[in-house]
Design a protein around this motif. Sequence first.
Motif, PDB file in Angstrom:
ATOM      1  N   ARG A  33       0.470  -1.605  -0.263  1.00 43.61           N
ATOM      2  CA  ARG A  33       0.276   0.058   0.073  1.00 43.61           C
ATOM      3  C   ARG A  33       0.875   1.461   0.243  1.00 43.61           C
ATOM      4  O   ARG A  33       2.279   1.116   0.209  1.00 43.61           O
ATOM      5  CB  ARG A  33      -0.879  -0.132   1.497  1.00 43.61           C
TER       6      ARG A  33
ATOM      7  N   ARG B 207       0.927  13.773   0.830  1.00 41.71           N
ATOM      8  CA  ARG B 207       1.597  13.490   1.688  1.00 41.71           C
ATOM      9  C   ARG B 207       3.146  13.832   1.854  1.00 41.71           C
ATOM     10  O   ARG B 207       3.336  13.599   3.104  1.00 41.71           O
ATOM     11  CB  ARG B 207       0.926  11.901   1.587  1.00 41.71           C
TER      12      ARG B 207
ATOM     13  N   SER C  70      -5.367  10.044 -12.501  1.00 39.14           N
ATOM     14  CA  SER C  70      -6.503   9.554 -11.721  1.00 39.14           C
ATOM     15  C   SER C  70      -7.713  11.407 -10.632  1.00 39.14           C
ATOM     16  O   SER C  70      -8.739  10.523 -10.477  1.00 39.14           O
ATOM     17  CB  SER C  70      -6.642   9.197 -10.584  1.00 39.14           C
TER      18      SER C  70
ATOM     19  N   ARG D 250      -1.656  13.055 -16.260  1.00 40.23           N
ATOM     20  CA  ARG D 250      -1.921  12.174 -17.482  1.00 40.23           C
ATOM     21  C   ARG D 250      -3.446  12.321 -17.298  1.00 40.23           C
ATOM     22  O   ARG D 250      -3.827  12.427 -15.938  1.00 40.23           O
ATOM     23  CB  ARG D 250      -0.926  11.383 -17.970  1.00 40.23           C
TER      24      ARG D 250
ATOM     25  N   SER E  60     -12.011  11.475  -4.499  1.00 42.84           N
ATOM     26  CA  SER E  60     -11.527  11.296  -3.046  1.00 42.84           C
ATOM     27  C   SER E  60     -10.016  10.123  -2.847  1.00 42.84           C
ATOM     28  O   SER E  60      -9.857   9.222  -3.015  1.00 42.84           O
ATOM     29  CB  SER E  60     -12.141  10.962  -1.997  1.00 42.84           C
ATOM     30  N   GLY E  61      -9.333  11.387  -2.901  1.00 43.78           N
ATOM     31  CA  GLY E  61      -7.865  10.246  -2.973  1.00 43.78           C
ATOM     32  C   GLY E  61      -7.897   9.502  -4.062  1.00 43.78           C
ATOM     33  O   GLY E  61      -6.929   8.455  -4.063  1.00 43.78           O
ATOM     34  N   GLY E  62      -8.309  10.629  -4.819  1.00 45.30           N
ATOM     35  CA  GLY E  62      -7.824   8.973  -6.376  1.00 45.30           C
ATOM     36  C   GLY E  62      -9.512   8.394  -6.678  1.00 45.30           C
ATOM     37  O   GLY E  62      -9.168   7.535  -7.712  1.00 45.30           O
ATOM     38  N   TYR E  63     -10.477   7.558  -5.651  1.00 46.09           N
ATOM     39  CA  TYR E  63     -11.507   7.540  -5.802  1.00 46.09           C
ATOM     40  C   TYR E  63     -12.552   8.154  -6.130  1.00 46.09           C
ATOM     41  O   TYR E  63     -12.612   8.991  -5.551  1.00 46.09           O
ATOM     42  CB  TYR E  63     -11.645   5.917  -4.779  1.00 46.09           C
TER      43      TYR E  63
ATOM     44  N   LYS F  66     -21.318   2.425   7.116  1.00 45.34           N
ATOM     45  CA  LYS F  66     -19.964   2.323   6.464  1.00 45.34           C
ATOM     46  C   LYS F  66     -20.439   0.799   6.522  1.00 45.34           C
ATOM     47  O   LYS F  66     -19.490  -0.260   6.274  1.00 45.34           O
ATOM     48  CB  LYS F  66     -19.620   1.796   7.879  1.00 45.34           C
TER      49      LYS F  66
ATOM     50  N   GLY G 192     -15.999   2.467   2.162  1.00 44.17           N
ATOM     51  CA  GLY G 192     -15.159   2.747   3.502  1.00 44.17           C
ATOM     52  C   GLY G 192     -15.189   4.545   3.195  1.00 44.17           C
ATOM     53  O   GLY G 192     -15.708   5.364   3.444  1.00 44.17           O
TER      54      GLY G 192
ATOM     55  N   LYS H 264     -17.548  12.385   5.155  1.00 46.79           N
ATOM     56  CA  LYS H 264     -16.614  12.303   6.179  1.00 46.79           C
ATOM     57  C   LYS H 264     -17.666  13.220   7.455  1.00 46.79           C
ATOM     58  O   LYS H 264     -17.407  13.135   8.122  1.00 46.79           O
ATOM     59  CB  LYS H 264     -16.068  13.549   5.993  1.00 46.79           C
TER      60      LYS H 264
HETATM   61  C1  MCA Z   1      -8.926   5.532   2.850  1.00 47.86           C
HETATM   62  N1  MCA Z   1      -9.980   5.974   2.455  1.00 47.86           N
HETATM   63  C2  MCA Z   1     -10.299   7.586   2.372  1.00 47.86           C
HETATM   64  C3  MCA Z   1      -9.430   7.083   1.347  1.00 47.86           C
HETATM   65  N2  MCA Z   1      -8.561   6.611   1.354  1.00 47.86           N
HETATM   66  N3  MCA Z   1     -11.042   8.482   2.293  1.00 47.86           N
HETATM   67  C4  MCA Z   1     -11.636   8.969   1.632  1.00 47.86           C
HETATM   68  N4  MCA Z   1     -11.085   8.724  -0.058  1.00 47.86           N
HETATM   69  C5  MCA Z   1      -9.953   7.948  -0.109  1.00 47.86           C
HETATM   70  N5  MCA Z   1      -9.414   7.793  -1.421  1.00 47.86           N
HETATM   71  C6  MCA Z   1     -10.496   5.987   4.293  1.00 47.86           C
HETATM   72  C7  MCA Z   1     -10.687   5.008   4.806  1.00 47.86           C
HETATM   73  O1  MCA Z   1     -12.336   4.762   4.585  1.00 47.86           O
HETATM   74  C8  MCA Z   1     -10.968   4.572   6.379  1.00 47.86           C
HETATM   75  O2  MCA Z   1     -12.036   4.940   6.973  1.00 47.86           O
HETATM   76  C9  MCA Z   1      -9.459   5.702   6.618  1.00 47.86           C
HETATM   77  O3  MCA Z   1      -9.680   6.429   5.417  1.00 47.86           O
HETATM   78  C10 MCA Z   1      -7.979   4.625   6.326  1.00 47.86           C
HETATM   79  O4  MCA Z   1      -7.976   3.968   5.589  1.00 47.86           O
HETATM   80  P1  MCA Z   1      -6.774   3.566   4.724  1.00 47.86           P
HETATM   81  O5  MCA Z   1      -6.859   2.585   3.561  1.00 47.86           O
HETATM   82  O6  MCA Z   1      -5.357   2.993   5.998  1.00 47.86           O
HETATM   83  O7  MCA Z   1      -6.514   4.824   4.146  1.00 47.86           O
HETATM   84  P2  MCA Z   1      -4.787   5.230   3.169  1.00 47.86           P
HETATM   85  O8  MCA Z   1      -4.032   3.952   3.183  1.00 47.86           O
HETATM   86  O9  MCA Z   1      -3.821   6.224   3.978  1.00 47.86           O
HETATM   87  O10 MCA Z   1      -5.361   5.543   2.180  1.00 47.86           O
HETATM   88  C11 MCA Z   1      -5.187   6.680   1.099  1.00 47.86           C
HETATM   89  C12 MCA Z   1      -4.747   6.789   0.308  1.00 47.86           C
HETATM   90  C13 MCA Z   1      -5.706   5.900  -0.645  1.00 47.86           C
HETATM   91  C14 MCA Z   1      -3.057   6.307   0.452  1.00 47.86           C
HETATM   92  C15 MCA Z   1      -4.866   7.336  -0.907  1.00 47.86           C
HETATM   93  O11 MCA Z   1      -6.794   6.031  -0.654  1.00 47.86           O
HETATM   94  C16 MCA Z   1      -4.826   5.277  -2.060  1.00 47.86           C
HETATM   95  O12 MCA Z   1      -4.048   4.261  -2.461  1.00 47.86           O
HETATM   96  N6  MCA Z   1      -6.130   5.369  -3.434  1.00 47.86           N
HETATM   97  C17 MCA Z   1      -5.537   5.846  -4.470  1.00 47.86           C
HETATM   98  C18 MCA Z   1      -6.943   5.276  -5.776  1.00 47.86           C
HETATM   99  C19 MCA Z   1      -6.478   5.245  -6.806  1.00 47.86           C
HETATM  100  O13 MCA Z   1      -5.711   4.095  -6.787  1.00 47.86           O
HETATM  101  N7  MCA Z   1      -7.440   5.931  -8.020  1.00 47.86           N
HETATM  102  C20 MCA Z   1      -7.051   4.892  -9.551  1.00 47.86           C
HETATM  103  C21 MCA Z   1      -8.668   4.962  -9.873  1.00 47.86           C
HETATM  104  P3  MCA Z   1     -12.439   4.303   8.457  1.00 47.86           P
HETATM  105  O14 MCA Z   1     -11.378   5.483   9.466  1.00 47.86           O
HETATM  106  O15 MCA Z   1     -12.903   5.629   8.504  1.00 47.86           O
HETATM  107  O16 MCA Z   1     -12.897   3.240   8.050  1.00 47.86           O
HETATM  108  S1  MCA Z   1      -7.840   5.091 -11.499  1.00 47.86           S
HETATM  109  C22 MCA Z   1      -8.972   6.146 -11.979  1.00 47.86           C
HETATM  110  O17 MCA Z   1      -8.884   6.775 -11.885  1.00 47.86           O
HETATM  111  C23 MCA Z   1      -8.284   6.422 -13.505  1.00 47.86           C
HETATM  112  C24 MCA Z   1      -8.941   5.219 -15.147  1.00 47.86           C
HETATM  113  C25 MCA Z   1      -7.191   6.931 -13.988  1.00 47.86           C
HETATM  114  O18 MCA Z   1      -7.096   8.042 -14.958  1.00 47.86           O
HETATM  115  O19 MCA Z   1      -5.955   6.512 -13.079  1.00 47.86           O
END
Ligand code: MCA
Length: 503
Positions: free
Chosen positions: A234, A259, A281, A303, A407-410, A467, A472, A477
């Motif tokens: 991760r 970050r 993203s 990109r 949100s964070g790429g999601y 939830k 998540g 938020k």
């Molecule tokens: C995790 N949480 C989030 C997000 N990620 N809340 C909002 N937005 C987010 N993106 C919440 C969880 O539900 C949890 O909530 C708390 O944050 C901690 O979770 P954890 O998994 O530990 O979080 P993290 O490791 O800090 O994750 C953040 C992150 C991750 C590293 C930025 O979201 C991530 O890897 N994002 C990348 C997404 C991605 O790959 N997108 C590409 C899609 P609670 O504590 O309440 O349970 S492809 C696309 O979009 C197109 C095709 C393109 O152009 O690429």
Amino acid sequence: MPDNANLYAVLREAFQSRRSAAALETPDGGVITFRELDDGAARVAGALLAGGASPGDRVAVQVDKSPEALLLYLGCLRGGFVYLPLNTAYPERELDYFIGDAEPAVVVCRPESEAMVGRIAKARGVRTVYTLDGAGEGSLITAMMTVTALARVEPCAGDDLAAILYTSGTTGRPKGAMLTHDNLSSNARVLHATWGFRDGDVLLHALPLFHTHGLFVACNTSLLNGSLMLFCPRFDVDTVKRLLPRATVFMGVPTFYVRLLADPDFGREHARNMRLFVSGSAPLLTQTFEEFRERTGHTILERYGMTECGMSTSNPLDGERRAGTVGRPLDGVKLRVVDDHDRPVKPGQVGNIQFIGPNVFKGYWRNPEKTAEEFTADGFFRSGDLGSLSDDGYVTISGRGKDLIISGGYNVYPKEVELCLDEIEGIAESAVIGVPHADFGEAVTAVVVPAMSAAAPDEAAVIAALKDKLAGYKVPKRVHFVDELPRNAMGKVQKNVLRDRFG
Ligand code: MCA
Ligand code: AMP
């Protein structure tokens, strides 16, 4: 070029001469060579066949990131199965929908989800459920030891499906985007060339494996280059700082860069061997772009892409990487900006972004009506994004025609969250908006009108109820309570008014 259009054959031909070289290395120093990758993919394909999957069948996968998870993707390709990756954040309700809609022959899940997935699988006619954990253990691995490995690479036509990735929509009902072997291999090739992949490149891979960015953009380009991936389970700032000095290429969503910059210790030393930082993203703020350049001496290359089309535009490797733009269309991709009647607008004017090219998907799974709606009469895909083209061909994304929060790429489609909110007792109606957030770019925020008839739940109760139903990252938020939602003369909720008030 191989006769077989199977993406696996394309990748294998590229890494064939490097069989004894390292393909993957994990943060604890574990190494997998290309030979092991190829053998592992053959064994995965054998296990999936033994589990009752035939070429063309879907294989749904909800597992933690690990080298074995990558083998699973490659084994699916090798066997001609259709890979269906699912975010590990999806709870039972979402999973049931995807499995019901895609009808996979085999599902691979985390061991802790086996009972829940088993229930869904039984109801939905899935033949086999295998498990795989983040340490690379599980019944899939046991099966791989005992089955006959698939020696061949299943012959595929370019138009055959390689993967289905679900993407939500403005109606709140996710649709499966069907991607062919040619879609994926053409995009991998053009990105490999555009970003100048070369001997000795090392990709630091910290993205999740279940979406286009981490799976196709990052893995396919690196495999096509036959070079090493430092494979992190991760994104985590300390691990990235530790491994970055060994890497030459890094890909991330804007939150990764935000970050890294938030850590005062991060800087030039960490990036000393890097040649390319890619972002996508979600929009990269000019402030992040500039601060990163100042801190590291590197200019992030932004990109633009979509699940339905892989990547469509990129800033140049050589030449100006222009902040706030996503660069020019990739080779082979034709992009236009049009008005609401599909007529091209002048350079600099904002309109709807549409494109056509070998990257554009085959359509939505079992949804020909929706597919037809998203294409123009002359075959261009309607992206749903708003933007403009400069005189020299750079694309600027200035907004979204679709109601979408990133949100964070999601991606989070407000409708999906609103439907769940409206099911909660004590809520009459709701509107979900994105508000600026320093870490995630946008934060999902709910605005709720309590029902007259029942006691209104408080913010914590609303969040707790959601939830159970939603991944998540889709859960708001914050939840704000109002007496009524602002509406225009047509009765449509004025989300801009809510964004002004709660942003
Ligand atoms: C995790 N949480 C989030 C997000 N990620 N809340 C909002 N937005 C987010 N993106 C919440 C969880 O539900 C949890 O909530 C708390 O944050 C901690 O979770 P954890 O998994 O530990 O979080 P993290 O490791 O800090 O994750 C953040 C992150 C991750 C590293 C930025 O979201 C991530 O890897 N994002 C990348 C997404 C991605 O790959 N997108 C590409 C899609 P609670 O504590 O309440 O349970 S492809 C696309 O979009 C197109 C095709 C393109 O152009 O690429
Ligand atoms: P997805 O549904 O995950 O495929 O997300 C695709 C959407 O992400 C696109 O339609 C855009 O709205 C957005 N997107 C991807 N890359 C960028 C970028 N570099 N800048 C702005 N928006 C982007």
